[in-house]
Design a protein around this motif. Structure first.
Motif, PDB file in Angstrom:
ATOM      1  N   SER A 132      -4.830   7.845  10.078  1.00  0.00           N
ATOM      2  CA  SER A 132      -5.740   7.170  10.943  1.00  0.00           C
ATOM      3  C   SER A 132      -6.180   6.685   8.852  1.00  0.00           C
ATOM      4  N   TRP A 133      -6.636   8.125   9.006  1.00  0.00           N
ATOM      5  CA  TRP A 133      -7.478   7.789   7.635  1.00  0.00           C
ATOM      6  C   TRP A 133      -6.680   8.038   6.423  1.00  0.00           C
ATOM      7  N   THR A 134      -5.223   8.887   6.656  1.00  0.00           N
ATOM      8  CA  THR A 134      -4.012   8.941   5.261  1.00  0.00           C
ATOM      9  C   THR A 134      -3.451   7.310   5.588  1.00  0.00           C
ATOM     10  N   HIS A 137      -5.911   5.674   3.263  1.00  0.00           N
ATOM     11  CA  HIS A 137      -5.742   5.660   1.751  1.00  0.00           C
ATOM     12  C   HIS A 137      -4.540   5.316   1.119  1.00  0.00           C
ATOM     13  N   VAL A 138      -3.470   5.063   1.345  1.00  0.00           N
ATOM     14  CA  VAL A 138      -2.247   4.767   0.750  1.00  0.00           C
ATOM     15  C   VAL A 138      -2.410   3.138   0.666  1.00  0.00           C
ATOM     16  N   LYS A 139      -2.837   2.517   1.165  1.00  0.00           N
ATOM     17  CA  LYS A 139      -2.668   0.016   1.640  1.00  0.00           C
ATOM     18  C   LYS A 139      -4.001   0.776   0.570  1.00  0.00           C
ATOM     19  N   GLN A 140      -4.966   1.689  -0.208  1.00  0.00           N
ATOM     20  CA  GLN A 140      -5.781   1.437  -0.445  1.00  0.00           C
ATOM     21  C   GLN A 140      -5.529   1.936  -1.738  1.00  0.00           C
ATOM     22  N   GLN A 141      -4.483   2.820  -2.357  1.00  0.00           N
ATOM     23  CA  GLN A 141      -3.909   3.283  -3.232  1.00  0.00           C
ATOM     24  C   GLN A 141      -2.765   2.045  -3.644  1.00  0.00           C
ATOM     25  N   ALA A 145      -2.818   0.227  -7.179  1.00  0.00           N
ATOM     26  CA  ALA A 145      -1.833  -0.106  -8.560  1.00  0.00           C
ATOM     27  C   ALA A 145      -1.648  -1.319  -8.687  1.00  0.00           C
ATOM     28  N   ALA A 146      -1.257  -2.366  -7.412  1.00  0.00           N
ATOM     29  CA  ALA A 146      -1.565  -3.930  -7.556  1.00  0.00           C
ATOM     30  C   ALA A 146      -1.520  -3.988  -8.621  1.00  0.00           C
ATOM     31  N   LEU A 147      -3.346  -3.787  -8.822  1.00  0.00           N
ATOM     32  CA  LEU A 147      -4.489  -4.261  -9.724  1.00  0.00           C
ATOM     33  C   LEU A 147      -4.288  -3.421 -11.220  1.00  0.00           C
TER      34      LEU A 147
END
Length: 163
Positions: A132-134, A137-141, A145-147
């Motif tokens: 769940s942490w991974t 974390h992937v969603k945050q990355q 990246a989009a920003l």
């Protein structure tokens, strides 16, 4: 057998419809099956008769006439599903529908009850708490990246405009 109906497409009373399961008269008289709020229509303008899967329209001597697909009806005319019948300023369409279906919910008999229970109450992930942490974390990355791409695009536009 599909239901055949007559529905007002254009003119006053759009959306008004009547099933063609019997002889149906159309006009401005309150005693006809499909009452049109149309000053150009006669009180008893036209009659639709059904014989099996055939529908016929008869002009009842109206001054304005009855038209099937823009062809004036002299006496009786055969109408088919999809045909447009003009009575005064109102355009009616012969439509085909099917009787309403009844939908009922049933239990799936081909899925094992243990599988259904496992899906309804999932236990801990087989990958452990790290999964769940991974995932977060992937969603945050992805958002970062989009920003970053958005900022680089804006910077490129500014460089082009001010150079």
């Amino acid at each position: 057998m599909p239901i055949i109906e007559l529905m007002t497409q254009n003119g006053p009373g759009v959306g008004t419809h009547v099933a063609l399961d019997r002889t149906v008269e159309v006009g401005t008289d309150s005693k006809v099956a499909l009452v049109l709020d149309d000053a150009s229509a006669a009180p008893r303008h036209a009659r639709f008769t059904v014989d099996g899967d055939k529908v016929q329209v008869v002009d009842l001597g109206s001054a304005e006439g009855t038209f099937v697909n823009d062809a004036r009806v002299d006496g009786t005319a055969l109408v088919r599903v999809g045909d447009r019948v003009r009575i005064g300023m109102s355009v009616l369409q012969v439509r085909s529908g099917t009787p309403p279906l009844r939908v009922t919910e049933t239990e799936a008999s081909f899925v094992a009850p243990a599988f259904v229970l496992a899906q309804a109450h999932p236990g801990p992930s087989r990958f452990g708490p790290l999964a769940s942490w991974t995932d977060s974390h992937v969603k945050q990355q992805t958002y970062v990246a989009a920003l970053g791409l958005l900022c680089l695009s804006a910077l490129a536009v500014l460089l082009i405009v001010f150079s």
